[in-house]
Design a protein around this motif. Structure first.
Motif, PDB file in Angstrom:
ATOM      1  N   LEU A  35       0.820  -1.215   0.000  1.00 54.96           N
ATOM      2  CA  LEU A  35       0.000   0.000   0.000  1.00 54.96           C
ATOM      3  C   LEU A  35       0.851   1.262   0.000  1.00 54.96           C
ATOM      4  O   LEU A  35       0.535   2.230  -0.695  1.00 54.96           O
ATOM      5  CB  LEU A  35      -0.946   0.006   1.205  1.00 54.96           C
ATOM      6  CG  LEU A  35      -2.095  -0.994   1.169  1.00 54.96           C
ATOM      7  CD1 LEU A  35      -2.866  -0.966   2.472  1.00 54.96           C
ATOM      8  CD2 LEU A  35      -3.007  -0.726  -0.009  1.00 54.96           C
ATOM      9  N   SER A  36       1.925   1.265   0.776  1.00 57.21           N
ATOM     10  CA  SER A  36       2.744   2.480   0.844  1.00 57.21           C
ATOM     11  C   SER A  36       3.585   2.667  -0.416  1.00 57.21           C
ATOM     12  O   SER A  36       3.937   3.789  -0.764  1.00 57.21           O
ATOM     13  CB  SER A  36       3.641   2.463   2.083  1.00 57.21           C
ATOM     14  OG  SER A  36       4.547   1.390   2.029  1.00 57.21           O
ATOM     15  N   SER A  37       3.882   1.581  -1.131  1.00 60.26           N
ATOM     16  CA  SER A  37       4.718   1.685  -2.327  1.00 60.26           C
ATOM     17  C   SER A  37       3.924   1.952  -3.598  1.00 60.26           C
ATOM     18  O   SER A  37       4.383   2.689  -4.463  1.00 60.26           O
ATOM     19  CB  SER A  37       5.524   0.399  -2.523  1.00 60.26           C
ATOM     20  OG  SER A  37       6.387   0.187  -1.452  1.00 60.26           O
ATOM     21  N   PHE A  38       2.744   1.361  -3.710  1.00 63.97           N
ATOM     22  CA  PHE A  38       2.050   1.386  -4.983  1.00 63.97           C
ATOM     23  C   PHE A  38       0.719   2.137  -4.968  1.00 63.97           C
ATOM     24  O   PHE A  38       0.052   2.188  -5.991  1.00 63.97           O
ATOM     25  CB  PHE A  38       1.814  -0.042  -5.483  1.00 63.97           C
ATOM     26  CG  PHE A  38       3.087  -0.789  -5.713  1.00 63.97           C
ATOM     27  CD1 PHE A  38       3.973  -0.411  -6.706  1.00 63.97           C
ATOM     28  CD2 PHE A  38       3.417  -1.877  -4.916  1.00 63.97           C
ATOM     29  CE1 PHE A  38       5.152  -1.103  -6.913  1.00 63.97           C
ATOM     30  CE2 PHE A  38       4.601  -2.565  -5.113  1.00 63.97           C
ATOM     31  CZ  PHE A  38       5.473  -2.181  -6.112  1.00 63.97           C
ATOM     32  N   THR A  39       0.318   2.651  -3.827  1.00 64.21           N
ATOM     33  CA  THR A  39      -0.941   3.381  -3.776  1.00 64.21           C
ATOM     34  C   THR A  39      -0.738   4.699  -3.040  1.00 64.21           C
ATOM     35  O   THR A  39       0.324   4.962  -2.502  1.00 64.21           O
ATOM     36  CB  THR A  39      -2.038   2.575  -3.035  1.00 64.21           C
ATOM     37  OG1 THR A  39      -1.671   2.442  -1.673  1.00 64.21           O
ATOM     38  CG2 THR A  39      -2.244   1.215  -3.664  1.00 64.21           C
ATOM     39  N   VAL A  45      -2.752   5.505  -0.489  1.00 67.39           N
ATOM     40  CA  VAL A  45      -3.554   5.346   0.715  1.00 67.39           C
ATOM     41  C   VAL A  45      -2.866   6.062   1.869  1.00 67.39           C
ATOM     42  O   VAL A  45      -1.679   5.866   2.120  1.00 67.39           O
ATOM     43  CB  VAL A  45      -3.752   3.849   1.050  1.00 67.39           C
ATOM     44  CG1 VAL A  45      -4.487   3.671   2.362  1.00 67.39           C
ATOM     45  CG2 VAL A  45      -4.486   3.151  -0.084  1.00 67.39           C
ATOM     46  N   GLU A  46      -3.626   6.902   2.535  1.00 69.68           N
ATOM     47  CA  GLU A  46      -3.063   7.672   3.640  1.00 69.68           C
ATOM     48  C   GLU A  46      -2.789   6.757   4.834  1.00 69.68           C
ATOM     49  O   GLU A  46      -3.553   5.843   5.131  1.00 69.68           O
ATOM     50  CB  GLU A  46      -4.061   8.763   4.050  1.00 69.68           C
ATOM     51  CG  GLU A  46      -3.413   9.901   4.786  1.00 69.68           C
ATOM     52  CD  GLU A  46      -4.377  11.054   4.954  1.00 69.68           C
ATOM     53  OE1 GLU A  46      -4.475  11.535   6.091  1.00 69.68           O
ATOM     54  OE2 GLU A  46      -5.006  11.448   3.962  1.00 69.68           O
ATOM     55  N   SER A  92      -0.686   4.386   5.204  1.00 74.05           N
ATOM     56  CA  SER A  92      -0.479   2.973   4.893  1.00 74.05           C
ATOM     57  C   SER A  92       0.766   2.427   5.588  1.00 74.05           C
ATOM     58  O   SER A  92       0.880   1.224   5.786  1.00 74.05           O
ATOM     59  CB  SER A  92      -0.372   2.767   3.388  1.00 74.05           C
ATOM     60  OG  SER A  92       0.677   3.562   2.856  1.00 74.05           O
ATOM     61  N   ASP A  93       1.682   3.310   5.970  1.00 72.29           N
ATOM     62  CA  ASP A  93       2.861   2.841   6.684  1.00 72.29           C
ATOM     63  C   ASP A  93       2.510   2.379   8.104  1.00 72.29           C
ATOM     64  O   ASP A  93       3.294   1.689   8.746  1.00 72.29           O
ATOM     65  CB  ASP A  93       3.946   3.908   6.726  1.00 72.29           C
ATOM     66  CG  ASP A  93       3.528   5.156   7.474  1.00 72.29           C
ATOM     67  OD1 ASP A  93       2.329   5.482   7.460  1.00 72.29           O
ATOM     68  OD2 ASP A  93       4.404   5.808   8.062  1.00 72.29           O
ATOM     69  N   PHE A  94       1.309   2.722   8.571  1.00 72.57           N
ATOM     70  CA  PHE A  94       0.848   2.257   9.877  1.00 72.57           C
ATOM     71  C   PHE A  94       0.758   0.730   9.895  1.00 72.57           C
ATOM     72  O   PHE A  94       1.196   0.078  10.845  1.00 72.57           O
ATOM     73  CB  PHE A  94      -0.506   2.889  10.213  1.00 72.57           C
ATOM     74  CG  PHE A  94      -1.091   2.415  11.504  1.00 72.57           C
ATOM     75  CD1 PHE A  94      -0.581   2.849  12.713  1.00 72.57           C
ATOM     76  CD2 PHE A  94      -2.153   1.522  11.517  1.00 72.57           C
ATOM     77  CE1 PHE A  94      -1.105   2.410  13.908  1.00 72.57           C
ATOM     78  CE2 PHE A  94      -2.692   1.070  12.702  1.00 72.57           C
ATOM     79  CZ  PHE A  94      -2.163   1.515  13.898  1.00 72.57           C
ATOM     80  N   LEU A  95       0.190   0.148   8.832  1.00 64.04           N
ATOM     81  CA  LEU A  95       0.114  -1.314   8.721  1.00 64.04           C
ATOM     82  C   LEU A  95       1.504  -1.934   8.706  1.00 64.04           C
ATOM     83  O   LEU A  95       1.732  -2.976   9.320  1.00 64.04           O
ATOM     84  CB  LEU A  95      -0.617  -1.720   7.443  1.00 64.04           C
ATOM     85  CG  LEU A  95      -2.104  -2.010   7.529  1.00 64.04           C
ATOM     86  CD1 LEU A  95      -2.642  -2.366   6.163  1.00 64.04           C
ATOM     87  CD2 LEU A  95      -2.401  -3.093   8.519  1.00 64.04           C
ATOM     88  N   LEU A  96       2.421  -1.283   8.023  1.00 62.61           N
ATOM     89  CA  LEU A  96       3.793  -1.764   7.948  1.00 62.61           C
ATOM     90  C   LEU A  96       4.429  -1.784   9.337  1.00 62.61           C
ATOM     91  O   LEU A  96       5.027  -2.779   9.750  1.00 62.61           O
ATOM     92  CB  LEU A  96       4.596  -0.876   6.990  1.00 62.61           C
ATOM     93  CG  LEU A  96       6.073  -1.176   6.830  1.00 62.61           C
ATOM     94  CD1 LEU A  96       6.268  -2.498   6.126  1.00 62.61           C
ATOM     95  CD2 LEU A  96       6.747  -0.063   6.064  1.00 62.61           C
ATOM     96  N   ARG A  97       4.287  -0.704  10.089  1.00 61.40           N
ATOM     97  CA  ARG A  97       4.882  -0.614  11.433  1.00 61.40           C
ATOM     98  C   ARG A  97       4.245  -1.609  12.395  1.00 61.40           C
ATOM     99  O   ARG A  97       4.937  -2.253  13.182  1.00 61.40           O
ATOM    100  CB  ARG A  97       4.778   0.799  11.973  1.00 61.40           C
ATOM    101  CG  ARG A  97       5.794   1.738  11.306  1.00 61.40           C
ATOM    102  CD  ARG A  97       5.754   3.115  11.895  1.00 61.40           C
ATOM    103  NE  ARG A  97       4.618   3.799  11.256  1.00 61.40           N
ATOM    104  CZ  ARG A  97       3.774   4.599  11.878  1.00 61.40           C
ATOM    105  NH1 ARG A  97       3.926   4.867  13.138  1.00 61.40           N
ATOM    106  NH2 ARG A  97       2.774   5.162  11.228  1.00 61.40           N
ATOM    107  N   ILE A  98       2.922  -1.748  12.344  1.00 67.08           N
ATOM    108  CA  ILE A  98       2.243  -2.709  13.221  1.00 67.08           C
ATOM    109  C   ILE A  98       2.658  -4.131  12.855  1.00 67.08           C
ATOM    110  O   ILE A  98       2.878  -4.978  13.731  1.00 67.08           O
ATOM    111  CB  ILE A  98       0.709  -2.548  13.127  1.00 67.08           C
ATOM    112  CG1 ILE A  98       0.284  -1.195  13.684  1.00 67.08           C
ATOM    113  CG2 ILE A  98      -0.013  -3.665  13.857  1.00 67.08           C
ATOM    114  CD1 ILE A  98       0.571  -1.013  15.155  1.00 67.08           C
ATOM    115  N   GLY A  99       2.770  -4.408  11.572  1.00 67.25           N
ATOM    116  CA  GLY A  99       3.199  -5.734  11.133  1.00 67.25           C
ATOM    117  C   GLY A  99       4.604  -6.072  11.605  1.00 67.25           C
ATOM    118  O   GLY A  99       4.861  -7.184  12.083  1.00 67.25           O
TER     119      GLY A  99
END
Length: 170
Positions: free
Chosen positions: A24-28, A30-31, A33-40
Motif C-alpha cells: 500500500l505504501s509503495s504502490f498506492t 492510501v493515507e 499505509s505505513d501504519f500497517l507496515l509498522r504494526i506488522g
C-alpha cells in the motif's frame, strides 16, 4: 506465556500485515499505509521474542533474574523521565548496559553455541545499545529496522528446521 502455535500465528499475521502495508505504501496513495507496515513489523518482533525466549535456555538461568532486576531499573528510570526528575537517563542507561552484559555473560558461558545464539546476541546488543544511542539523539529511529531484520533472521533459523520436520506447531 502463550503457546508456540499462538505465537507462530501472530508472527505469520505480522508478516502478512507488513507485506500489505509495504504494498500500500509503495504502490498506492492510501493515507497512513505505513501504519500497517509498522504494526506488522511489531507483530513479528514481539511475539518472535517471546517464542525464542520460551524455547531457549535463558529463562532457566540466574541471568534471567538479573535481567528482570535491570528491567525494574529501566521502568523506574522511565518514570523518573516522565516526572522530569534527575537520574532518569542514568537509570535507563544502567539497565540497558546491564542487560547487554548479562546476556553476553550468559552467551559466553554456554558450552555449545549455535548460529541462532549468535543472532540472538546480536539482536539484544543492537536493541539495547541502539536504545541508549537513541536516548541521547545520536541516531535516528531508523536503526530499529536492524533489530527487526535480526529478529526475522533468528526466527527463520529457529523455524525452518521445524518446518522441514513438520514440528512447527508442536
Amino acid at each position: 506465556m502463550p503457546s508456540n502455535q499462538t505465537l507462530t500465528i501472530l508472527i505469520i499475521l505480522g508478516v502478512l500485515m507488513t507485506l500489505i502495508g509495504l504494498f500500500l505504501s509503495s504502490f498506492t496513495m492510501v493515507e497512513n499505509s505505513d501504519f500497517l507496515l509498522r504494526i506488522g513489523l511489531w507483530l513479528i518482533e514481539v511475539p518472535g521474542m517471546f517464542l525464542l525466549l520460551s524455547n531457549g535456555t535463558f529463562l532457566k538461568t540466574k541471568y534471567s533474574r538479573i535481567v528482570m532486576g535491570l528491567f525494574a531499573f529501566m521502568f523506574i528510570g522511565g518514570a523518573f523521565m516522565i516526572m522530569h526528575w534527575p537520574y532518569g537517563n542514568s537509570l535507563l542507561v544502567v539497565g540497558c548496559i546491564g542487560i547487554v552484559i548479562s546476556y553476553l555473560v550468559h552467551f559466553l558461558k554456554k558450552p555449545i553455541k549455535k548460529r541462532l545464539d549468535y543472532i540472538k546476541l546480536a539482536w539484544v546488543s543492537v536493541l539495547y545499545i541502539g536504545a541508549i544511542l537513541r536516548l541521547y539523539h545520536l541516531i535516528t529511529t531508523e536503526y530499529r529496522i536492524l533489530t527487526t531484520v535480526l529478529m526475522i533472521l533468528a526466527l527463520m533459523d529457529y523455524m525452518l528446521p521445524k518446518i522441514k520436520n513438520k514440528t512447527l506447531f508442536d
